[in-house]
Design a protein around this motif. Structure first.
Motif, PDB file in Angstrom:
ATOM      1  N   GLN A  37       0.817  -1.222   0.000  1.00 32.52           N
ATOM      2  CA  GLN A  37       0.000   0.000   0.000  1.00 32.52           C
ATOM      3  C   GLN A  37       0.848   1.269   0.000  1.00 32.52           C
ATOM      4  O   GLN A  37       0.319   2.365   0.167  1.00 32.52           O
ATOM      5  N   THR A  38       2.144   1.106  -0.167  1.00 39.58           N
ATOM      6  CA  THR A  38       3.085   2.235  -0.164  1.00 39.58           C
ATOM      7  C   THR A  38       2.823   3.148   1.036  1.00 39.58           C
ATOM      8  O   THR A  38       2.626   4.345   0.908  1.00 39.58           O
ATOM      9  N   GLN A  39       2.845   2.523   2.216  1.00 41.49           N
ATOM     10  CA  GLN A  39       2.653   3.267   3.463  1.00 41.49           C
ATOM     11  C   GLN A  39       3.869   4.109   3.806  1.00 41.49           C
ATOM     12  O   GLN A  39       3.763   5.099   4.529  1.00 41.49           O
ATOM     13  N   PHE A  40       5.034   3.679   3.308  1.00 44.78           N
ATOM     14  CA  PHE A  40       6.300   4.334   3.628  1.00 44.78           C
ATOM     15  C   PHE A  40       6.955   4.832   2.346  1.00 44.78           C
ATOM     16  O   PHE A  40       6.881   4.195   1.308  1.00 44.78           O
ATOM     17  N   LYS A  41       7.613   5.969   2.451  1.00 44.05           N
ATOM     18  CA  LYS A  41       8.425   6.506   1.366  1.00 44.05           C
ATOM     19  C   LYS A  41       9.887   6.345   1.755  1.00 44.05           C
ATOM     20  O   LYS A  41      10.285   6.693   2.875  1.00 44.05           O
ATOM     21  N   LEU A  42      10.675   5.808   0.863  1.00 44.41           N
ATOM     22  CA  LEU A  42      12.099   5.620   1.085  1.00 44.41           C
ATOM     23  C   LEU A  42      12.848   6.891   0.686  1.00 44.41           C
ATOM     24  O   LEU A  42      12.534   7.501  -0.332  1.00 44.41           O
ATOM     25  N   VAL A  43      13.837   7.261   1.505  1.00 40.75           N
ATOM     26  CA  VAL A  43      14.657   8.443   1.240  1.00 40.75           C
ATOM     27  C   VAL A  43      16.111   8.044   1.467  1.00 40.75           C
ATOM     28  O   VAL A  43      16.469   7.597   2.563  1.00 40.75           O
ATOM     29  N   SER A  44      16.929   8.210   0.457  1.00 41.96           N
ATOM     30  CA  SER A  44      18.355   7.941   0.587  1.00 41.96           C
ATOM     31  C   SER A  44      18.989   9.020   1.461  1.00 41.96           C
ATOM     32  O   SER A  44      18.738  10.210   1.258  1.00 41.96           O
ATOM     33  N   VAL A  45      19.834   8.601   2.412  1.00 47.26           N
ATOM     34  CA  VAL A  45      20.514   9.595   3.249  1.00 47.26           C
ATOM     35  C   VAL A  45      21.537  10.380   2.437  1.00 47.26           C
ATOM     36  O   VAL A  45      21.944  11.463   2.844  1.00 47.26           O
ATOM     37  N   CYS A 128      25.036   4.876  -5.511  1.00 44.11           N
ATOM     38  CA  CYS A 128      23.806   4.833  -4.729  1.00 44.11           C
ATOM     39  C   CYS A 128      22.752   3.978  -5.422  1.00 44.11           C
ATOM     40  O   CYS A 128      22.826   3.716  -6.621  1.00 44.11           O
ATOM     41  N   TYR A 129      21.786   3.577  -4.663  1.00 45.87           N
ATOM     42  CA  TYR A 129      20.629   2.813  -5.145  1.00 45.87           C
ATOM     43  C   TYR A 129      20.002   3.555  -6.323  1.00 45.87           C
ATOM     44  O   TYR A 129      19.764   4.764  -6.258  1.00 45.87           O
ATOM     45  N   VAL A 130      19.754   2.841  -7.403  1.00 50.09           N
ATOM     46  CA  VAL A 130      19.156   3.447  -8.595  1.00 50.09           C
ATOM     47  C   VAL A 130      17.647   3.238  -8.554  1.00 50.09           C
ATOM     48  O   VAL A 130      17.171   2.109  -8.434  1.00 50.09           O
ATOM     49  N   VAL A 131      16.913   4.335  -8.638  1.00 50.69           N
ATOM     50  CA  VAL A 131      15.453   4.293  -8.574  1.00 50.69           C
ATOM     51  C   VAL A 131      14.909   4.295  -9.993  1.00 50.69           C
ATOM     52  O   VAL A 131      15.035   5.285 -10.711  1.00 50.69           O
ATOM     53  N   GLY A 132      14.316   3.171 -10.386  1.00 49.51           N
ATOM     54  CA  GLY A 132      13.700   3.081 -11.704  1.00 49.51           C
ATOM     55  C   GLY A 132      12.277   3.586 -11.680  1.00 49.51           C
ATOM     56  O   GLY A 132      11.657   3.720 -10.612  1.00 49.51           O
ATOM     57  N   SER A 133      11.740   3.867 -12.841  1.00 50.50           N
ATOM     58  CA  SER A 133      10.375   4.398 -12.927  1.00 50.50           C
ATOM     59  C   SER A 133       9.350   3.409 -12.385  1.00 50.50           C
ATOM     60  O   SER A 133       8.287   3.811 -11.913  1.00 50.50           O
ATOM     61  N   ASP A 134       9.680   2.117 -12.402  1.00 51.34           N
ATOM     62  CA  ASP A 134       8.749   1.099 -11.913  1.00 51.34           C
ATOM     63  C   ASP A 134       8.593   1.100 -10.395  1.00 51.34           C
ATOM     64  O   ASP A 134       7.605   0.585  -9.873  1.00 51.34           O
ATOM     65  N   VAL A 135       9.528   1.690  -9.669  1.00 52.48           N
ATOM     66  CA  VAL A 135       9.460   1.723  -8.197  1.00 52.48           C
ATOM     67  C   VAL A 135       9.458   3.141  -7.644  1.00 52.48           C
ATOM     68  O   VAL A 135       9.498   3.342  -6.432  1.00 52.48           O
ATOM     69  N   GLU A 136       9.420   4.118  -8.498  1.00 46.68           N
ATOM     70  CA  GLU A 136       9.528   5.522  -8.094  1.00 46.68           C
ATOM     71  C   GLU A 136       8.481   5.924  -7.055  1.00 46.68           C
ATOM     72  O   GLU A 136       8.741   6.757  -6.193  1.00 46.68           O
ATOM     73  N   SER A 137       7.310   5.316  -7.088  1.00 48.92           N
ATOM     74  CA  SER A 137       6.243   5.679  -6.139  1.00 48.92           C
ATOM     75  C   SER A 137       6.614   5.342  -4.692  1.00 48.92           C
ATOM     76  O   SER A 137       6.008   5.856  -3.765  1.00 48.92           O
ATOM     77  N   HIS A 138       7.625   4.505  -4.500  1.00 46.87           N
ATOM     78  CA  HIS A 138       8.056   4.124  -3.150  1.00 46.87           C
ATOM     79  C   HIS A 138       9.088   5.089  -2.569  1.00 46.87           C
ATOM     80  O   HIS A 138       9.505   4.918  -1.433  1.00 46.87           O
ATOM     81  N   PHE A 139       9.495   6.083  -3.335  1.00 44.43           N
ATOM     82  CA  PHE A 139      10.561   6.981  -2.923  1.00 44.43           C
ATOM     83  C   PHE A 139      10.104   8.430  -2.870  1.00 44.43           C
ATOM     84  O   PHE A 139       9.202   8.843  -3.603  1.00 44.43           O
ATOM     85  N   LEU A 140      10.746   9.205  -2.004  1.00 46.29           N
ATOM     86  CA  LEU A 140      10.671  10.658  -2.046  1.00 46.29           C
ATOM     87  C   LEU A 140      12.013  11.103  -2.603  1.00 46.29           C
ATOM     88  O   LEU A 140      13.052  10.908  -1.979  1.00 46.29           O
ATOM     89  N   LEU A 141      11.967  11.647  -3.787  1.00 46.57           N
ATOM     90  CA  LEU A 141      13.189  12.043  -4.473  1.00 46.57           C
ATOM     91  C   LEU A 141      13.404  13.551  -4.323  1.00 46.57           C
ATOM     92  O   LEU A 141      12.491  14.297  -3.960  1.00 46.57           O
ATOM     93  N   ASP A 142      14.603  13.984  -4.635  1.00 51.51           N
ATOM     94  CA  ASP A 142      14.947  15.406  -4.494  1.00 51.51           C
ATOM     95  C   ASP A 142      14.043  16.317  -5.318  1.00 51.51           C
ATOM     96  O   ASP A 142      13.902  17.484  -4.984  1.00 51.51           O
ATOM     97  N   GLU A 143      13.415  15.793  -6.336  1.00 53.98           N
ATOM     98  CA  GLU A 143      12.510  16.618  -7.154  1.00 53.98           C
ATOM     99  C   GLU A 143      11.374  17.205  -6.301  1.00 53.98           C
ATOM    100  O   GLU A 143      10.790  18.215  -6.653  1.00 53.98           O
ATOM    101  N   LYS A 144      11.050  16.573  -5.197  1.00 56.96           N
ATOM    102  CA  LYS A 144      10.011  17.079  -4.294  1.00 56.96           C
ATOM    103  C   LYS A 144      10.413  18.409  -3.663  1.00 56.96           C
ATOM    104  O   LYS A 144       9.579  19.118  -3.112  1.00 56.96           O
ATOM    105  N   LEU A 145      11.703  18.741  -3.718  1.00 57.96           N
ATOM    106  CA  LEU A 145      12.201  19.972  -3.105  1.00 57.96           C
ATOM    107  C   LEU A 145      12.060  21.183  -4.024  1.00 57.96           C
ATOM    108  O   LEU A 145      12.308  22.293  -3.619  1.00 57.96           O
ATOM    109  N   LYS A 146      11.699  20.969  -5.257  1.00 56.04           N
ATOM    110  CA  LYS A 146      11.642  22.079  -6.224  1.00 56.04           C
ATOM    111  C   LYS A 146      10.298  22.730  -6.254  1.00 56.04           C
ATOM    112  O   LYS A 146       9.324  22.293  -5.815  1.00 56.04           O
TER     113      LYS A 146
END
Length: 146
Positions: A37-45, A128-146
Motif C-alpha cells: 500500500q506504499t505506506q512508507f516513502k524511502l529516502v536515501s541519506v 547509490c541505489y538506482v530508482v527506476g520508474s517502476d518503483v519511483e512511487s516508493h521513494f521521495l526524491l529530491d525533485e520534491k524539493l523544487k
C-alpha cells in the motif's frame, strides 16, 4: 525550503536508508516488494532531501549508523524503527511486532552490532541505489524539493 521539508515530514511516513550499503539497499528492495500500500516513502541519506532531514534532526550527514523512521514527524531509530515498520506490513512480517516484548537495550544492542558492521558483513557499493520508474512511487526524491 525548511517549510517544504517540514511539510514533507508531516505528510509522509519516511524511511531514511544508506543507499550505498548493500544490506540497506536489500532492505529498500524488501520494502518495495512487501509494502503493497506504499505506506512508507524511502529516502536515501545521500540525497539532498535525506541530508536536510539528517541536519534537521541533528544526525551526522557523513556517516550513518541507523535507519531512521519518521511517522508523520515522529522520529524512531534502531530496533524500534525496524519493529514499527514490520508491524505495518502483512503477515508474517507483522508478527515481528512482538519483538517489542524484548528489552529495548537488548534489541538495540543487536541492531547496533549489525548496523556498525554492515559494510564489512554485506559490502558497500560505489554507487547509490538506482530508482527506476517502476518503483519511483516508493521513494521521495529530491525533485520534491523544487
Amino acid at each position: 525550503m525548511p517549510n517544504q521539508i517540514q511539510q514533507l515530514i508531516q505528510e509522509h511516513n519516511m524511511i531514511l536508508f544508506d543507499a550505498q550499503c548493500v544490506l540497506c539497499s536489500a532492505w529498500a528492495d524488501f520494502m518495495i516488494k512487501h509494502d503493497h500500500q506504499t505506506q512508507f516513502k524511502l529516502v536515501s541519506v545521500q540525497s539532498q532531501l535525506g541530508q536536510q532531514i539528517l541536519r534537521k534532526y541533528q544526525f551526522p550527514t557523513d556517516h550513518f549508523e541507523t535507519m531512521i523512521l519518521l511517522e508523520k514527524g515522529q522520529l524512531y531509530t534502531e530496533s524500534t524503527a525496524f519493529l514499527r515498520i514490520m508491524q505495518r506490513l502483512d503477515f508474517p512480517y507483522s508478527s515481528l511486532k512482538y519483538g517489542k516484548l524484548l528489552p529495548k537495550k537488548l534489541r538495540d544492542f543487536a541492531y547496533r552490532r549489525i548496523a556498525l558492521n554492515r559494510y564489512r558483513l554485506f559490502g558497500k557499493t560505489e554507487h547509490c541505489y538506482v530508482v527506476g520508474s517502476d518503483v519511483e512511487s516508493h521513494f521521495l526524491l529530491d525533485e520534491k524539493l523544487k
